[in-house]
Design a protein around this motif. Structure first.
Motif, short mmCIF file in Angstrom:
data_model
loop_
_atom_site.label_atom_id
_atom_site.label_comp_id
_atom_site.label_asym_id
_atom_site.label_seq_id
_atom_site.Cartn_x
_atom_site.Cartn_y
_atom_site.Cartn_z
N PHE A 26 0.82 -1.21 0.00
CA PHE A 26 0.00 0.00 0.00
C PHE A 26 0.86 1.26 0.00
O PHE A 26 0.52 2.26 -0.64
CB PHE A 26 -0.95 0.00 1.21
N ALA A 27 1.98 1.22 0.73
CA ALA A 27 2.85 2.40 0.78
C ALA A 27 3.43 2.71 -0.59
O ALA A 27 3.64 3.88 -0.92
CB ALA A 27 3.97 2.17 1.79
N GLY A 28 3.68 1.69 -1.39
CA GLY A 28 4.28 1.90 -2.70
C GLY A 28 3.28 2.15 -3.80
O GLY A 28 3.66 2.45 -4.94
N ARG A 29 1.97 2.03 -3.49
CA ARG A 29 0.93 2.21 -4.50
C ARG A 29 -0.20 3.06 -3.91
O ARG A 29 -1.18 2.53 -3.40
CB ARG A 29 0.39 0.86 -4.96
N PRO A 30 -0.06 4.39 -3.97
CA PRO A 30 -1.09 5.27 -3.40
C PRO A 30 -2.45 5.01 -4.02
O PRO A 30 -2.56 4.52 -5.15
CB PRO A 30 -0.58 6.67 -3.75
N GLY A 31 -3.49 5.35 -3.26
CA GLY A 31 -4.85 5.16 -3.76
C GLY A 31 -5.49 3.92 -3.16
O GLY A 31 -4.93 3.27 -2.27
N MET A 32 -6.67 3.58 -3.66
CA MET A 32 -7.44 2.46 -3.15
C MET A 32 -7.38 1.30 -4.14
O MET A 32 -7.33 1.49 -5.36
CB MET A 32 -8.90 2.87 -2.94
N THR A 92 18.17 0.16 -3.21
CA THR A 92 18.49 0.81 -4.47
C THR A 92 17.74 2.12 -4.65
O THR A 92 17.71 2.68 -5.75
CB THR A 92 18.16 -0.12 -5.65
N ASN A 93 17.14 2.61 -3.57
CA ASN A 93 16.36 3.84 -3.62
C ASN A 93 16.88 4.84 -2.60
O ASN A 93 17.64 4.49 -1.68
CB ASN A 93 14.88 3.56 -3.33
N VAL A 94 16.45 6.10 -2.76
CA VAL A 94 16.65 7.09 -1.71
C VAL A 94 15.28 7.50 -1.19
O VAL A 94 14.31 7.59 -1.95
CB VAL A 94 17.43 8.33 -2.21
N VAL A 95 15.22 7.73 0.12
CA VAL A 95 13.98 8.16 0.77
C VAL A 95 14.21 9.54 1.36
O VAL A 95 15.20 9.75 2.08
CB VAL A 95 13.56 7.16 1.89
N TYR A 96 13.31 10.47 1.07
CA TYR A 96 13.47 11.85 1.51
C TYR A 96 13.05 11.99 2.98
O TYR A 96 11.93 11.63 3.36
CB TYR A 96 12.66 12.78 0.62
N LEU A 97 13.96 12.54 3.79
CA LEU A 97 13.73 12.69 5.22
C LEU A 97 13.37 14.12 5.62
O LEU A 97 12.70 14.33 6.63
CB LEU A 97 14.98 12.28 6.00
N ALA A 98 13.84 15.09 4.87
CA ALA A 98 13.57 16.50 5.19
C ALA A 98 13.72 17.32 3.92
O ALA A 98 14.46 16.94 3.01
CB ALA A 98 14.52 17.01 6.27
N ARG A 139 7.93 15.65 -1.44
CA ARG A 139 7.43 15.48 -0.08
C ARG A 139 8.34 14.55 0.72
O ARG A 139 9.02 13.67 0.17
CB ARG A 139 6.02 14.89 -0.12
N VAL A 140 8.35 14.75 2.03
CA VAL A 140 9.06 13.85 2.93
C VAL A 140 8.43 12.46 2.82
O VAL A 140 7.21 12.31 2.78
CB VAL A 140 8.98 14.38 4.38
N GLY A 141 9.26 11.44 2.75
CA GLY A 141 8.79 10.07 2.61
C GLY A 141 8.79 9.57 1.18
O GLY A 141 8.63 8.37 0.94
N ARG A 142 9.00 10.46 0.22
CA ARG A 142 9.03 10.02 -1.18
C ARG A 142 10.24 9.14 -1.42
O ARG A 142 11.32 9.38 -0.89
CB ARG A 142 9.07 11.23 -2.11
N ARG A 143 10.05 8.12 -2.26
CA ARG A 143 11.12 7.18 -2.59
C ARG A 143 11.40 7.27 -4.09
O ARG A 143 10.48 7.22 -4.90
CB ARG A 143 10.69 5.77 -2.22
N LEU A 144 12.68 7.42 -4.44
CA LEU A 144 13.08 7.51 -5.85
C LEU A 144 14.28 6.60 -6.10
O LEU A 144 15.07 6.34 -5.19
CB LEU A 144 13.45 8.95 -6.21
N PRO A 145 14.44 6.12 -7.33
CA PRO A 145 15.61 5.28 -7.65
C PRO A 145 16.91 6.04 -7.44
O PRO A 145 17.06 7.18 -7.88
CB PRO A 145 15.40 4.95 -9.14
#
Length: 256
Positions: free
Chosen positions: A24-30, A115-121, A134-140
């Motif tokens: 769910f965290a990797g696929r926003p929405g319902m 293999t990703n970076v996660v934004y903390l601030a 946004r904080v929490g975003r994950r990118l390659p």
């Protein structure tokens, strides 16, 4: 890790719960029950019971029909507590404020996660034309200056272990050949900072530098600026501000 490949010390229900939350965290929405089952592969009956339990506990939410599922508010509370309790984030705040003021651009602090970076601030640019992350975003990692700065602190063989031969292309400028990326990492090591040349977002150039309180480095900071506003003098200012920020953060995190 699929539930069938667990080690003997792992509890199947706990592993499945974490895998569901990561889905769910990797696929926003319902998502429908069928969609979730197709992704995770659990038996429908046990998946339904696990989802209902997570809904009751607030980790998963449903839509008005009760047939579609998404991440719940409890996940936000845990994520926020991670940020609030992280010593590096706390130590970096004054430096992030300073470099944002010095450059007038958007500043990020991120952490390597596989293999990703996660934004903390993040600190937003003062300009109308600015990137938003946004904080929490994950990118390659391979498509960002943050990720390249962090990958460059690893030996080439470790990078080969982490990344596949063919990398995902987010834009026409993304390096999709692992060996080409490794060649660029050698340049990053030599000059001390990494550059994302519209490799993650068209029209945006980013400069990233690793924080060396650990080796290999775990965290990095970056400055993002629209190419339409980037002059040679402004780029020089950004590079100097990043090196200054790295030195400040090296002192601020030396006890960690």
């Amino acid at each position: 890790m699929p539930a069938g490949e667990m080690g003997g010390s792992q509890v199947k229900s706990a592993v499945r719960t974490v895998e569901l939350l990561e889905f769910f965290a990797g696929r926003p929405g319902m998502h429908s029950l069928a969609d979730v089952q197709s992704a995770v592969g659990y038996p429908k009956s046990s998946l339904y019971m696990l989802l209902r339990t997570l809904v009751d506990l607030g980790w998963v939410e449903t839509d008005a029909t009760g047939t579609r599922y998404g991440i719940g508010v409890r996940a936000l509370l845990v994520g926020t507590s991670y940020i609030d309790g992280d010593e590096v984030v706390a130590a970096a705040r004054p430096t992030l404020d300073r470099i944002a003021d010095d450059t007038g651009e958007t500043i990020h602090l991120a952490r390597l996660d596989g293999t990703n970076v996660v934004y903390l601030a993040t600190r937003q640019s003062e300009h109308y034309l600015r990137p938003f992350t946004r904080v929490g975003r994950r990118l390659p990692a391979h498509s960002t200056s943050l990720g390249k700065a962090l990958l460059a602190t690893h030996p080439d063989e470790k990078v080969r272990e982490l990344l596949p031969e063919r990398l995902e292309g987010l834009t026409e400028h993304t390096l999709t050949d692992r060996e080409e990326l490794i060649a660029e990492l050698a340049v990053v090591r030599e000059r001390g900072y990494a550059v994302d040349r519209e490799e993650n977002t068209l029209g945006l150039r980013c400069f990233g530098i690793a924080i060396p309180y650990r080796r290999p480095a775990r965290d990095a900071i970056s400055c993002s600026v629209p190419v339409a506003r980037l002059t040679e003098a402004h780029e020089q200012l950004i590079r100097e501000a990043l090196f200054d920020a790295r030195d400040r953060l090296s002192l601020a995190t030396r006890h960690l």
